[in-house]
Every structure is written in C-alpha cells, then in structure tokens.
Design an enzyme around this catalytic site. Structure first.
Site, PDB file in Angstrom:
ATOM      1  CG  ASP A  89      -0.274   0.394   3.019  1.00  0.00           C
ATOM      2  OD1 ASP A  89       0.787   0.363   2.942  1.00  0.00           O
ATOM      3  OD2 ASP A  89      -0.543   0.070   3.373  1.00  0.00           O
ATOM      4  CB  SER A  90      -0.331   4.401  -1.072  1.00  0.00           C
ATOM      5  OG  SER A  90      -0.851   5.184  -0.275  1.00  0.00           O
ATOM      6  N   GLY A  91       0.765   3.494   2.019  1.00  0.00           N
ATOM      7  CA  GLY A  91       0.790   4.367   3.789  1.00  0.00           C
ATOM      8  C   GLY A  91       0.504   5.430   3.929  1.00  0.00           C
ATOM      9  N   GLY A  92      -0.636   5.632   3.129  1.00  0.00           N
ATOM     10  CA  GLY A  92      -1.783   6.767   3.212  1.00  0.00           C
ATOM     11  C   GLY A  92      -2.403   6.444   4.181  1.00  0.00           C
ATOM     12  CG  ASP A 143      -5.760   6.750  -1.135  1.00  0.00           C
ATOM     13  OD1 ASP A 143      -4.537   6.315  -0.304  1.00  0.00           O
ATOM     14  OD2 ASP A 143      -6.620   5.845  -1.266  1.00  0.00           O
ATOM     15  N   GLY A 212     -11.969   4.132   0.708  1.00  0.00           N
ATOM     16  CA  GLY A 212     -12.515   4.283   1.749  1.00  0.00           C
ATOM     17  C   GLY A 212     -13.922   3.559   1.615  1.00  0.00           C
ATOM     18  CG  ASP A 262      -5.779  -5.626   2.302  1.00  0.00           C
ATOM     19  OD1 ASP A 262      -6.097  -4.605   1.118  1.00  0.00           O
ATOM     20  OD2 ASP A 262      -5.479  -4.985   3.130  1.00  0.00           O
ATOM     21  CB  CYS A 300     -11.552 -27.153   6.863  1.00  0.00           C
ATOM     22  SG  CYS A 300     -10.344 -26.115   6.499  1.00  0.00           S
ATOM     23  CB  CYS A 302      -6.266 -25.848   6.759  1.00  0.00           C
ATOM     24  SG  CYS A 302      -6.680 -25.755   8.564  1.00  0.00           S
ATOM     25  CB  CYS A 305      -9.309 -28.784  10.089  1.00  0.00           C
ATOM     26  SG  CYS A 305     -10.291 -26.738   9.704  1.00  0.00           S
ATOM     27  CG  HIS A 331      -9.563 -22.706  10.145  1.00  0.00           C
ATOM     28  ND1 HIS A 331      -9.892 -24.055   9.072  1.00  0.00           N
ATOM     29  CD2 HIS A 331     -10.319 -21.746  10.440  1.00  0.00           C
ATOM     30  CE1 HIS A 331     -10.707 -23.462   8.992  1.00  0.00           C
ATOM     31  NE2 HIS A 331     -11.751 -22.626   9.043  1.00  0.00           N
TER      32      HIS A 331
END
Lengths: 367, 367
Positions: A89-92, A143, A212, A262, A300, A302, A305, A331
C-alpha cells in the site's frame, strides 16, 4: 504486468494477473504481512494454504526497519523469504489511522510516528520511492482516505487531492517491473466516485482500486454501493477493493466485479481465537469446546483441521501458547483462500450466484 | 522398552532406546513441551529439526487442561499431534519450584496451584496415574528435589523419601507400554548419591535419572560430580540427566556417560532473541545485527539459517513479531539436536574427546 480476463458470470470475473514474481488467479485474497511477516506464520505456511500474493505495509516498513535497509538487503521478497508476488500500500491509510498529529497539505502529509514520535513527511513522490525500495510487484498511489461520515466538502477536497497525488505518483514512478495501481475515493457517494474514476482512468494505470470502504459505514451501505462503484472501473484491468473484509463481504464484492482483496481479519481473528467456518464464526475460547474432539471445521483440509481438535486449540488459547494463534491464523487464511478458489471455479462454471447463496445460507445457520 | 548400548568411547555411550512410539538414538536431547506444545513451534517443525522424543510436564498438564481430559481425547500423543516418543516428568520438580504453600509429608505433597490457588495433592500414586492418563512412553517416579545448598539433614531426608516414593510408584505402575524411570538424588555429595542409587538399583527400573542438578550449584561443581554420579547408574540402562543445560554442559555430561537430556534453554533463549552457534551465543537484538545479511550461523542447514538474515531476525524481535521467537527456537533446537547427532557419530568413530575439545574451543572464541 499483464491482466487477462478469462470469463465472467454476471458481473463476477475470473482472471489471471501476471506479475514479475508469478501469476495470480483472480479473484484472490491477499494475506496481510504488515511488518514483513504474516503474523505468526512462516512463508511456507502462508504459501501452503494457497496464498498467491501478500500485502506489505509501506507505513510500517519505512518506520521499521526502513525501506532503504530492505532495499540494501535485496528487497522485501528476499528480506522476508517470500519469492511470490507482493503488493504494497502507499502508507496513506496508516498516516490517517495510526500516526499522531498529522497535517495534510496538497504537498503531502506531515505526521509523527506512532512508534517514537519522530516527525516524518509522506508525499506522493516519497510513497513511490519507498515502494520502489521495497521492490513490490504492485505499488499503490498515495491517496487521502476520509472517514465514511466526512462532510461532502472534505470528501470533495480529498478526491481533488487524491487525483493530483495520483498524477504525481505516476510521474515519479520508475521501477521497471513494479505496476502502479490508482485508488478511487468518494465514500458512498456514487457521483463523487464517478468523478474520481473519470479523472483517474485517462491516466491509464495498470490497475484500479476502491479505497475508502470499511471505514466506519454500515456493511449494507458498502454492499449497496459496490456494484455501481466496481462498474466505474475499467473492465480490462484488475479491480482491488482495499481492506475488505468478512467472508460475506468478499462474495458480495466478487459478485460486483472485484478481483482482489486484503484484510487483517483472518489473521487478527485467528490470534483472538475466532475461527471462520462454513457455518459461521466459532469462538474457540468458549467453554463448550473444552472437551470437543472435532476439528474447527470437519471438511477443511488445512494443517490445523487435519491434526488438531477444538479441545486442543481451546487449551492452547487458555494456556496462552503461541501455537494457538498460529494454528487459527492458518485455518482462517486457508478458509479465505479456499473461498476465493471456490468462487473462481463457480464463476468459470457459470454458477456463481448459486455458490454465493449456498455460502450465505451456511453462514446464517450458525452452529 | 528396550535399550541397546551400541558402543562406548571412554565413558561416553552411543545407544538405541526403543519405545512404544519409536526408536531413539542416544545421546539425545529432548525439547520441552510443557503445556502439550513446544512453545512457538508446530510438531512438524520440531520433528524437522531432528527431535526424536519430547518432554511433557505432568504438573502443568494435570492443572490445565487436565490429564483425564487428555486421556479421553486419546492421550498426549494424539492430543498434541506428536506421534513419536514422549517422556513425562513426575510433576515433583514443579511442585517444589512453582506451586505455592506446599507441604510435604511422607504421604505426598499438598500445594496450591500457581494458576488459581486451588489446593491439590500429589502423591507417588497420583503422579503415576496422571502419567498413565497422559500415556507417555517414559514416566518418571515422584521424587523430592532439594535445592543445591540444602543442609545435609534435609538432603538425607529427601533421599529417604525419594526411595520410599520410588517403591510406591513402581508398585502402583500398571501401564502396559510406559516405562518408568527412577531418579537418583543427593546433590553434590557422592556418598549420598551412591546411597540413593544403591537403594534404587535393586528395584530394577528400566532407566535411571540424575535429578537435583542445575538447581543453583555452580556449573563447575556439577561438571566435577557428573562422572562419579553417572558411574553409579547401571551401564545397561538409559541414563538421563534432568533439566540440563547449556551445550557445554551436555558435552561434559555425555563424556561422563549420560544418554538423555531435557532443558528449556534452547526454546526459552530463542524466545528471548539468543541464538546458540559454534562460536558462542549471539544476541540478535544487538544493534550490530541491524543490517547484517548473514544468517544466524553460516553452516547451519535449519529453516531459519537457510532462509533468513540476522537483519531480518533483528527486525522481527524489534517489531515484537511472533515469527522471531519461532525461528530462533527452531534454530536453537536444530543446534542442540545436531550437537547430539555429531556427538553420537564421534562416539561411534572413537573421537569423542577430540569432538568435545573442538566444540569447546569454538564456544570460547566468541564472535
């Protein structure tokens, strides 16, 4: 970077995003590795649950250990032993949410570090330089991200500034293999979103994000706004919904035509003993799990599990053992990534709507 | 359980210890999994660094989650997903070191839990029952472990009581596949150690341990006492030195004829950013590692040293990320287990003394 839109099912899309460090099957969820580590997990574990791309946080990494240090040690991929795609990301967003005493002008943001109070400046150019030092495959423009309830003059000014900053980010960008994505702001106001998108699209970024959202508004308000907002973005480029969200939010956004996500939710919830399942979230600290020999989720596959009972996980959290957060983070990431894989298959097979309804019915059932 | 003494080099021994859950090559170090987990590591990681047997703590497990719960869930192996050998202690040491307001009589120990103040009783019979519920491959008799500086009447009484308790443990033991080891006490007094050993050896336990070392005495005092103490134990049975210690302590004890070790040191040190190496311990938090691209140890093939720089580990500890403790615990266990493998090879090849000297020279060199 190359994006291939393979097929659509309604507005939902299945694609292939090829970056310098590998190809990503979209829609995709990106685990968050804020401080050059997905908390509690080795990169092998993150890869093992099906992660194809992770997110790194520019704000955190420039404060500690420093983006120049990471550059000198071979970039973020080598530093953290993740040879697959990375988006930064930009850090904004963190300047607005974490930093102290920030002052924002058209030039950039001046703020004090939340770690030691140091005064720092983040400009569009600086955000680009940091991300180029990190060497991510996808960088984001700086941004301004106002809260959901910001008055419309604040929102308008944020859009004006974000468009201006996007231009400067693009002009300053020089990394040979890093793709730069623009971010559309405008909150829940579709007209503002359209205005922002119309200004950014002619700049021809290789990808577009919606910023946003998940900043204080009701989930239903976001759900209602998403189809129109996603439709504002170019259909031949990847669309990324930043910082969202719960499993149901992801499926609604996929239906609206979003490709990338994300969120800290799967890992943060995992550290707090909350597990995502097909029948809704499970609180592992609950006393009813004390003697339960069943896994978190019976179908599941994983590592958590397959090998551990709810009783064991309950014990680990009770005893404050690190392995509890590790196994539930694992998990939850496996759950999110499987959700995206299954969604993709459903899109390819033209049964996405049915898939989404079935998932939602399961989550509504509650154990 | 079967113990095969394969070869000796001076007093040092290489053997094979076969338990219900697998065969162990001795000398061996046992990682400590106090609360049904080796802190910060998955069982796969513990196995991956060469662990052949781990230790579980009876005191902790009976308090939380409870030995009957673990029994009902298939025993400790299944509960924690460690299908390999497990040794459990008797809980006695923790009653003396952790519990509050303990009262010890010939019948047993009454104490208050360090977790919630509950009053509990640990008798020899109870210690056996708990360990049988846990289903470990090797259980330990309950003993009284006085501090190193205990007056000789206290030490004498502890030995008298420990011998009596060993008899009761043996009489009460009924687990079909669990072997029970006796514990020789006596501190640094060889006459008392001999008296204790002479009483316990006719009881014909399948293995014998030395307890009451690393309980406050100078390491040199332990080193001086070990050859004579080890020689008191039957040569055709495994010899276990409880709760010891640093790498140099292990090699001295192996030279004295010890076969088995456990200690929290590699994992606890790892969590505290201290790494063991051939050139002595390395403090990863030290500022000199901030930009160091070298691994913790250049000729270590563990997952930590193959993939991560000291700079990255320094960052993880600085940022308080869980992965730091995980990776250094992994390296330290890999280090301890390789030390034992190399010691064993040296014994088999008749060059143990040379190996020990070379290791000691490296540790003395300091980076």
């Amino acid at each position: 970077m190359r994006f291939e839109l393979l097929t659509t099912d309604g507005a939902a899309r299945a694609g292939l995003l090829t970056t310098a460090h590998g190809t990503i099957e979209t829609p995709i969820f990106m685990p968050v590795g804020t401080q050059a580590t997905v908390k509690g997990l080795t990169p092998e574990m993150v890869r093992g649950v099906g992660a194809q791309i992770i997110l790194g946080n520019t704000y955190h990494l420039t404060l500690r250990p420093g983006d120049e240090l990471i550059r000198d040690l071979g970039g973020l991929h080598a530093f953290m032993n993740w040879p697959h795609p990375i988006l930064t990301d930009s850090g904004g967003f963190q300047v607005f949410s974490l930093a102290q005493k920030r002052k924002i002008t058209d030039h950039g943001a001046i703020f004090k570090s939340h770690l030691d109070g140091r005064e720092l400046e983040l400009t569009p150019e600086k955000a680009v330089e940091i991300q180029q030092n990190l060497g991510s495959d996808i960088g984001m423009v700086l941004d301004e991200c106002p809260p959901a309830d910001a008055p419309s003059d604040v929102m308008r000014n944020a859009i004006r500034r974000s468009i201006h900053w996007a231009e400067r980010c693009k002009a300053h960008h020089s990394h040979p293999t890093q793709a730069q994505f623009a971010i559309v702001q405008g909150g829940l106001n579709i007209d503002l979103r359209a205005e922002c998108a119309e200004a950014l699209i002619p700049m021809d970024f290789p990808g577009y994000a919606l910023g946003g959202f998940s900043v204080g508004e009701a989930p239903e308000a976001m759900h209602a706004a998403l189809p129109a907002c996603a439709a504002l973005l170019p259909s031949n480029k990847p669309r990324y919904l930043m910082g969202v969200g719960r499993p149901q939010d992801l499926l609604i956004a996929v239906a609206a035509g979003i490709d990338m996500f994300d969120c800290v939710m799967p890992t943060r919830s995992g550290r707090n003993a909350l597990a995502f399942t097909d029948t809704g979230p499970v609180k592992i600290r609950n006393a009813k799990h004390k003697r339960d020999p069943a896994p978190v989720m019976s179908d599941c596959d994983c590592q958590c599990c397959r090998n551990y009972s709810r009783a064991y996980l309950h014990h680990l959290f009770n005893a404050e053992e690190m392995l509890g957060p590790t196994l539930l983070s694992l998990h939850n990431l496996a759950y999110y990534l499987r959700l995206m894989r299954e969604a993709r298959s459903a899109i390819v097979e033209g049964r996405y709507g049915e898939y989404q309804l079935r998932c939602e019915a399961g989550w509504a059932s509650v154990e």
